[in-house]
Design a protein around this motif. Structure first.
Motif, mmCIF file in Angstrom:
data_model
loop_
_atom_site.group_PDB
_atom_site.id
_atom_site.type_symbol
_atom_site.label_atom_id
_atom_site.label_comp_id
_atom_site.label_asym_id
_atom_site.label_seq_id
_atom_site.Cartn_x
_atom_site.Cartn_y
_atom_site.Cartn_z
ATOM 1 N N THR A 71 0.836 -1.208 0.000
ATOM 2 C CA THR A 71 0.000 0.000 0.000
ATOM 3 C C THR A 71 0.867 1.254 0.000
ATOM 4 O O THR A 71 0.631 2.198 -0.761
ATOM 5 C CB THR A 71 -0.933 0.005 1.215
ATOM 6 N N LEU A 72 1.883 1.267 0.848
ATOM 7 C CA LEU A 72 2.764 2.437 0.935
ATOM 8 C C LEU A 72 3.552 2.634 -0.366
ATOM 9 O O LEU A 72 3.681 3.758 -0.860
ATOM 10 C CB LEU A 72 3.728 2.273 2.106
ATOM 11 N N ILE A 73 4.084 1.542 -0.908
ATOM 12 C CA ILE A 73 4.898 1.649 -2.123
ATOM 13 C C ILE A 73 4.066 2.136 -3.306
ATOM 14 O O ILE A 73 4.454 3.061 -4.025
ATOM 15 C CB ILE A 73 5.552 0.287 -2.445
ATOM 16 N N VAL A 74 2.898 1.525 -3.500
ATOM 17 C CA VAL A 74 2.056 1.897 -4.637
ATOM 18 C C VAL A 74 1.539 3.323 -4.478
ATOM 19 O O VAL A 74 1.412 4.063 -5.458
ATOM 20 C CB VAL A 74 0.893 0.898 -4.793
ATOM 21 N N SER A 75 1.247 3.746 -3.243
ATOM 22 C CA SER A 75 0.731 5.103 -3.025
ATOM 23 C C SER A 75 1.747 6.178 -3.379
ATOM 24 O O SER A 75 1.381 7.341 -3.568
ATOM 25 C CB SER A 75 0.298 5.269 -1.567
ATOM 26 N N ALA A 76 3.032 5.802 -3.472
ATOM 27 C CA ALA A 76 4.081 6.765 -3.808
ATOM 28 C C ALA A 76 4.327 6.874 -5.309
ATOM 29 O O ALA A 76 5.121 7.709 -5.746
ATOM 30 C CB ALA A 76 5.383 6.374 -3.104
ATOM 31 N N LEU A 77 3.647 6.046 -6.116
ATOM 32 C CA LEU A 77 3.855 6.074 -7.557
ATOM 33 C C LEU A 77 3.196 7.305 -8.178
ATOM 34 O O LEU A 77 2.220 7.856 -7.653
ATOM 35 C CB LEU A 77 3.274 4.816 -8.207
ATOM 36 N N SER A 78 3.719 7.711 -9.331
ATOM 37 C CA SER A 78 3.095 8.779 -10.099
ATOM 38 C C SER A 78 1.865 8.237 -10.818
ATOM 39 O O SER A 78 1.637 7.026 -10.876
ATOM 40 C CB SER A 78 4.082 9.341 -11.123
ATOM 41 N N ARG A 79 1.099 9.121 -11.406
ATOM 42 C CA ARG A 79 -0.089 8.679 -12.135
ATOM 43 C C ARG A 79 0.295 7.866 -13.367
ATOM 44 O O ARG A 79 -0.387 6.892 -13.692
ATOM 45 C CB ARG A 79 -0.941 9.887 -12.508
ATOM 46 N N ASN A 80 1.372 8.233 -14.028
ATOM 47 C CA ASN A 80 1.850 7.417 -15.143
ATOM 48 C C ASN A 80 2.335 6.061 -14.649
ATOM 49 O O ASN A 80 2.164 5.039 -15.331
ATOM 50 C CB ASN A 80 2.970 8.136 -15.887
ATOM 51 N N GLY A 81 2.947 6.034 -13.475
ATOM 52 C CA GLY A 81 3.377 4.770 -12.887
ATOM 53 C C GLY A 81 2.205 3.857 -12.578
ATOM 54 O O GLY A 81 2.284 2.632 -12.764
ATOM 55 N N ILE A 82 1.082 4.445 -12.121
ATOM 56 C CA ILE A 82 -0.123 3.659 -11.853
ATOM 57 C C ILE A 82 -0.668 3.071 -13.147
ATOM 58 O O ILE A 82 -1.106 1.906 -13.192
ATOM 59 C CB ILE A 82 -1.188 4.535 -11.166
ATOM 60 N N ILE A 362 -6.131 0.066 -2.723
ATOM 61 C CA ILE A 362 -6.030 1.274 -1.899
ATOM 62 C C ILE A 362 -4.776 2.063 -2.243
ATOM 63 O O ILE A 362 -4.787 3.308 -2.263
ATOM 64 C CB ILE A 362 -6.050 0.896 -0.409
ATOM 65 N N GLY A 363 -3.672 1.364 -2.518
ATOM 66 C CA GLY A 363 -2.455 2.066 -2.912
ATOM 67 C C GLY A 363 -2.663 2.873 -4.178
ATOM 68 O O GLY A 363 -2.220 4.027 -4.284
#
Length: 397
Positions: A71-82, A362-363
């Protein structure tokens, strides 16, 4: 971390300033409740199947630790990363879901799982968040991207094609519950994207028709609906036991470890963990659990009301719709408000696939609703003047 200086421009500090800390705290509460309820529910289930008392607890400690970190790692991604994560994850999940039809484990007449060392994985769990983001991406592109002349990118067509593949795969397993959730997510995203009300009505009618078709075609669906509608038909042991557990718990519960439902229900640690909470900790704790889920869903939707990026609005709406529906289906079926469906309570029920897929959901929602800050020499000067927060925060896509 709450006292980090605003002149701190490290990646961690920028993430902490911009992430939704209330939603993050709610995730921490759910994970903590998951640990507590696993300690209460899982030993009796493990003993009943002849395993070590600690087996489920130890596995869930690992699952929830991985879920919290993801959750923490994914929440730090950019929108392009998502977008990239959803595309890669969606392709892998789609192929793995197709593989279950050939090499999957058959349980109760359904092939939904792939056997791995120490655990089994349900790939369709990962289709939910990835499909929601990919659909949001395609719908946004169909509104903004022109491929040539006045012809726009056919994102809506591609979204329907992707949904059709998922429909065929989940129908073949069969997994009507998962298909229903993904269909509701898809319909919600189409509505938010601006689908005309006449087509909304057509979609609702098609869903009702599909439900009636599932009732006729699939015996297990017909059995569950008839048991829900007619208390005197079929086996009601699990539901009756769960409802009795809520009655025994009352307002404040019987106390930690004093419940009896975990000794009687085969799925007390998974599908019926909400009944364990009701018996041992009472109505107040159950209401608190409901409120935590509501805060996550409503807070995300309220943040989207201030958003102007169609990709973020559509994708995040789909993510929290799937999250909220899963929680409602689990709690509603345990309370006999809807027909029973084997679906976990997010972060609380036992299950590795569920915990990791919900963490991904959630991330992604946290990453998409995080304030996007564009760095420049001017903003660094504002940072040094301690005016960064009020003068520079923006929502760049």
């Amino acid at each position: 971390m709450a006292s980090m200086s605003r002149v701190d421009t490290s990646r961690l500090a920028r993430w902490w300033r911009n992430v939704d800390r209330v939603t993050l705290s709610c995730v921490g509460i759910l994970i903590a409740l998951g640990y507590i309820l696993m300690l209460a529910a899982s030993p009796a289930v493990a003993v009943r199947i002849g395993a070590s008392r600690e087996m489920f607890i130890l596995k869930q400690v690992i699952f929830l630790a991985l879920a919290g970190g993801l959750t923490l790692i994914v929440s730090a991604l950019s929108r392009n990363g998502i977008k990239k994560l959803a595309l890669i994850g969606g392709i892998i999940a789609l192929l793995a879901t197709g593989m279950t039809l050939v090499h999957g484990i058959e349980i109760k007449g359904a092939r939904r799982w792939i056997a791995l060392p120490m655990m089994s994985v349900q790939p369709s769990e990962f289709l939910k968040p990835c499909f929601a983001v990919i659909t949001g991406w395609l719908l946004a592109e169909s509104r903004t991207r022109v491929i040539f002349g006045n012809i726009k990118f056919p994102g809506l067509l591609f979204a329907f094609v992707g949904f059709g593949f998922i429909l065929l795969l989940l129908k073949s397993q069969p997994d009507i519950g998962m298909l229903s959730v993904i269909t509701m997510v898809f319909m919600t995203q189409l509505f938010v994207n601006g689908l005309r009300m006449i087509f909304v009505g057509v979609g609702v009618g098609a869903m009702i028709g599909a439900f009636l078709g599932a009732y006729v075609v699939f015996p297990h669906v017909r059995s569950r609906v008839e048991r829900f509608l007619h208390p005197n038909v079929g086996d009601h042991y699990q539901i009756d036991t769960a409802l009795r557990a809520f009655g025994n718990g009352g307002l404040l519960g019987r106390g930690p470890g004093e419940g009896r439902v975990k000794d009687l229900l085969p799925d007390a640690h998974a599908d019926f963990v909400f009944a364990v909470a009701g018996e041992e900790y009472g109505l107040l704790i159950c209401l608190c659990i409901v409120c935590v889920f509501l805060v996550i869903v409503l807070r995300t939707l309220f943040k989207l009301m201030r958003e102007d990026d169609p990709f973020v609005i559509t994708s995040a709406t789909g993510l929290v719709t799937g999250f909220g529906l899963q929680a409602f289906i689990n709690m509603g079926s345990t309370l006999h408000l809807i027909p029973t469906k084997g679906m976990t309570l997010p972060f609380i029920s036992y299950g590795g696939s569920s915990a990791i897929s919900i963490a991904l959901t959630i991330g992604m929602a946290l990453a998409l609703t995080r304030h996007q800050v564009a760095a420049s020499p001017i903003t660094r000067r504002f940072d040094n003047d301690h005016s960064w927060s009020s003068l520079h925060e923006s929502r760049a896509p």
